[in-house]
Design a protein around this motif. Sequence first.
Motif, PDB file in Angstrom:
ATOM      1  N   LEU A  35       0.817  -1.213   0.000  1.00 44.76           N
ATOM      2  CA  LEU A  35       0.000   0.000   0.000  1.00 44.76           C
ATOM      3  C   LEU A  35       0.848   1.259   0.000  1.00 44.76           C
ATOM      4  O   LEU A  35       0.325   2.351  -0.242  1.00 44.76           O
ATOM      5  CB  LEU A  35      -0.932  -0.013   1.213  1.00 44.76           C
ATOM      6  CG  LEU A  35      -1.965  -1.155   1.219  1.00 44.76           C
ATOM      7  CD1 LEU A  35      -2.815  -1.092   2.482  1.00 44.76           C
ATOM      8  CD2 LEU A  35      -2.852  -1.092  -0.014  1.00 44.76           C
ATOM      9  N   PRO A  38       0.867   2.287  -4.273  1.00 44.23           N
ATOM     10  CA  PRO A  38      -0.353   1.752  -4.891  1.00 44.23           C
ATOM     11  C   PRO A  38      -0.297   1.733  -6.414  1.00 44.23           C
ATOM     12  O   PRO A  38      -0.921   0.878  -7.054  1.00 44.23           O
ATOM     13  CB  PRO A  38      -1.446   2.686  -4.378  1.00 44.23           C
ATOM     14  CG  PRO A  38      -0.746   3.930  -3.970  1.00 44.23           C
ATOM     15  CD  PRO A  38       0.613   3.530  -3.517  1.00 44.23           C
ATOM     16  N   ILE A  57      -8.546   0.677  -4.373  1.00 46.62           N
ATOM     17  CA  ILE A  57      -7.204   1.282  -4.327  1.00 46.62           C
ATOM     18  C   ILE A  57      -7.245   2.692  -4.912  1.00 46.62           C
ATOM     19  O   ILE A  57      -6.606   3.619  -4.388  1.00 46.62           O
ATOM     20  CB  ILE A  57      -6.206   0.389  -5.080  1.00 46.62           C
ATOM     21  CG1 ILE A  57      -5.968  -0.916  -4.301  1.00 46.62           C
ATOM     22  CG2 ILE A  57      -4.874   1.098  -5.286  1.00 46.62           C
ATOM     23  CD1 ILE A  57      -5.131  -1.934  -5.040  1.00 46.62           C
TER      24      ILE A  57
END
Length: 360
Positions: A35, A38, A57
């Motif tokens: 993360l 991304p 996302i």
Amino acid sequence: MDTTAERQVRLEGVERVLKMSQERIKIAMIIPKLLENPEKLKSVLKDTCYEEVLEPIDDMIRHLGKQSGRSKLPHDHTTMRIVDFFLVNHSIHRFFPHLKKNLNERDRQLLAAFHFLLESAHVHLHRSSRSEITKERKLHAIFHQNVDIKKKIKELKASLAFQKVIGKWKTAAKGIYLMKVEEDLANKKWQNNVAIQNEIEKCHRTMRSYHKSSMDRQKELEEELQNARESYEKMTKKHLAEEHELRSEKNKLLLQLQSMLKKYDTSLGEKMRENLVAEDQYLAAKKVLDDFMVQYRQEERIYKNIVVKREEEERRVQQEKLVIFMMNRAAGKIQKYWRKWKKDQRKRKRQGKGKGKKGK
């Protein structure tokens, strides 16, 4: 049989849960790193079966864009949804092997511990009573072997202690023997030193006597040398006088030789002239002889031809005479034999007639 199958199903379920937990732990360890970037995550998961997570996302990226100055992820429904998706689809970690390799030491230890837990659970869940009994028997046999080994070790220690005591006694005995040998060696050294000293003194006396005799001999040799020098000088003078006489005699002989050589040269010249004249005469006579020999060979050939023909004629006449003689002799023998045969025939006839008359 049903109980065994049910137990097997339960065991497989437990193993499956443990493996799933291990996979979820792996994905949970790399979720924060996924993360953090991304955009890269989207590029990897695009056109795969995991595309449904791309929309959350994007929402997370937009949310982070609105909150400028804050880099931490928000603890909201979108983030939890993304995390739940990764935990459910834990096989996503296979797309990011480099992240697993870059884990810190604590995470690696946790994975190793969980892997060991999984293997231990597999071993304990799948073991049977027969295998456990076999293991117990092996352990019992190993225990007895261990007892025997301890007993042997105890015996070996006792034997080793006894050997050490014997070794100490042997060492002490060797020490005593060594002391005795050293005393004997010291005594022999002293005796050898005394003998060496005696030999040295004896050698010194011998050397002094040799030196004295050498000096005496040297004096004698010096006297002999002096006498030899005097005799050499006398002989040299004598030889010089003889050499002078011989040289004068040699000169006389050389003069005589020169006169003889001159005389020889003179006589040799005369002989050579005589030889040349004789050689000229020889050549002239040889020429005459060669001419004569040419004529002689011609006449000799004629003579040989005549003699050969005459000899052949005589040989032929003799051969004819011999043939005639042999023929006459053979004819005489034949006639003689014929007369004898005729005479014998007549005699036989007369004898035959006489026998006929007596019979009548």
